[in-house]
Design a protein around this motif. Structure first.
Motif, short mmCIF file in Angstrom:
data_model
loop_
_atom_site.label_atom_id
_atom_site.label_comp_id
_atom_site.label_asym_id
_atom_site.label_seq_id
_atom_site.Cartn_x
_atom_site.Cartn_y
_atom_site.Cartn_z
N LEU A 214 -20.70 22.15 -64.49
CA LEU A 214 -22.12 22.34 -64.28
C LEU A 214 -22.48 23.75 -64.74
CD1 LEU A 214 -22.73 20.86 -60.71
CD2 LEU A 214 -23.21 19.80 -62.92
N PRO B 126 -24.89 16.37 -62.88
CA PRO B 126 -25.15 16.81 -64.25
C PRO B 126 -26.53 16.33 -64.71
CG PRO B 126 -22.93 16.00 -64.08
CD PRO B 126 -23.59 15.70 -62.77
N GLU C 233 -23.03 18.76 -69.96
CA GLU C 233 -22.28 19.07 -68.74
C GLU C 233 -21.20 18.03 -68.47
OE1 GLU C 233 -25.51 21.56 -66.06
OE2 GLU C 233 -25.48 19.38 -65.90
N PRO D 280 -17.75 20.07 -61.69
CA PRO D 280 -18.83 19.09 -61.61
C PRO D 280 -19.18 18.66 -60.19
CG PRO D 280 -16.84 18.08 -62.47
CD PRO D 280 -16.57 19.55 -62.37
#
Length: 178
Positions: A138, A171, A132, A164
């Protein structure tokens, strides 16, 4: 998606360590030394197997991930963790009892296998988190596709991505620090 994987790690790790500690108190049929050495070996094997199983499917779904649309329903981290742990609480209790009972044959080994499964799930979540971070996104599983909390099950057709900073998870499935 990493939240689902990580949600199962702690409920396996801590009861596994507790079962191993209880098992170390029982002399067992094979003796404590042999039981704990066998348990340590089984811990490593279990952690490696759990960390590596279905990793190809996770990578395949991540490569084909699409941007999350407005119609996609994505759950908060806390809701996902709560649902996952509630759905598996009886399995976890049964696994804990089996691990404690196995101490009469091989002291500590059952608990270390349980802890190894938790460690393997945590390692898997860390690897997902690295992907990620590398992809700067994500990964999410639609809640209607995640059958019984399986992030790479047969019903999962693909992952969804967000930036993200979306949601309340970092993550790798950890809590986002604010």
């Amino acid at each position: 998606m990493a939240v689902i994987v990580r949600a199962g790690a702690a409920p396996l790790w801590w009861p596994g360590l507790l079962a191993a500690a209880i098992g170390a108190l029982v002399p067992g049929l094979t003796g404590r030394r042999i039981g704990l050495l066998a348990g340590a070996a089984l811990f490593l094997i279990t952690a490696a197997v759990v960390a590596l199983v279905r990793s190809r499917r996770y990578a395949e779904l991540a490569r084909g991930a699409t941007r999350a649309g407005r119609s996609d329903f994505l759950q908060d981290r806390a809701v996902t963790v709560r649902n996952r742990r509630r759905g598996h609480r009886w399995w976890l209790l049964g696994a804990f009892l089996v691990a404690v009972a196995s101490a009469f044959a091989l002291p500590g080994a059952g608990g270390l296998v349980l802890a190894g499964a938790g460690a393997g799930l945590w390692i898997k979540a860390v690897r997902i988190g690295q992907r990620e971070r590398r992809d700067d996104a994500l990964y999410w599983v639609r809640t209607d596709w995640a059958e019984r909390g399986r992030p790479a099950g047969k019903q999962v057709k693909g992952y969804r991505t967000t930036g993200p900073m979306a949601g309340d998870a970092a993550p790798g499935g950890a809590r986002r620090l604010r």
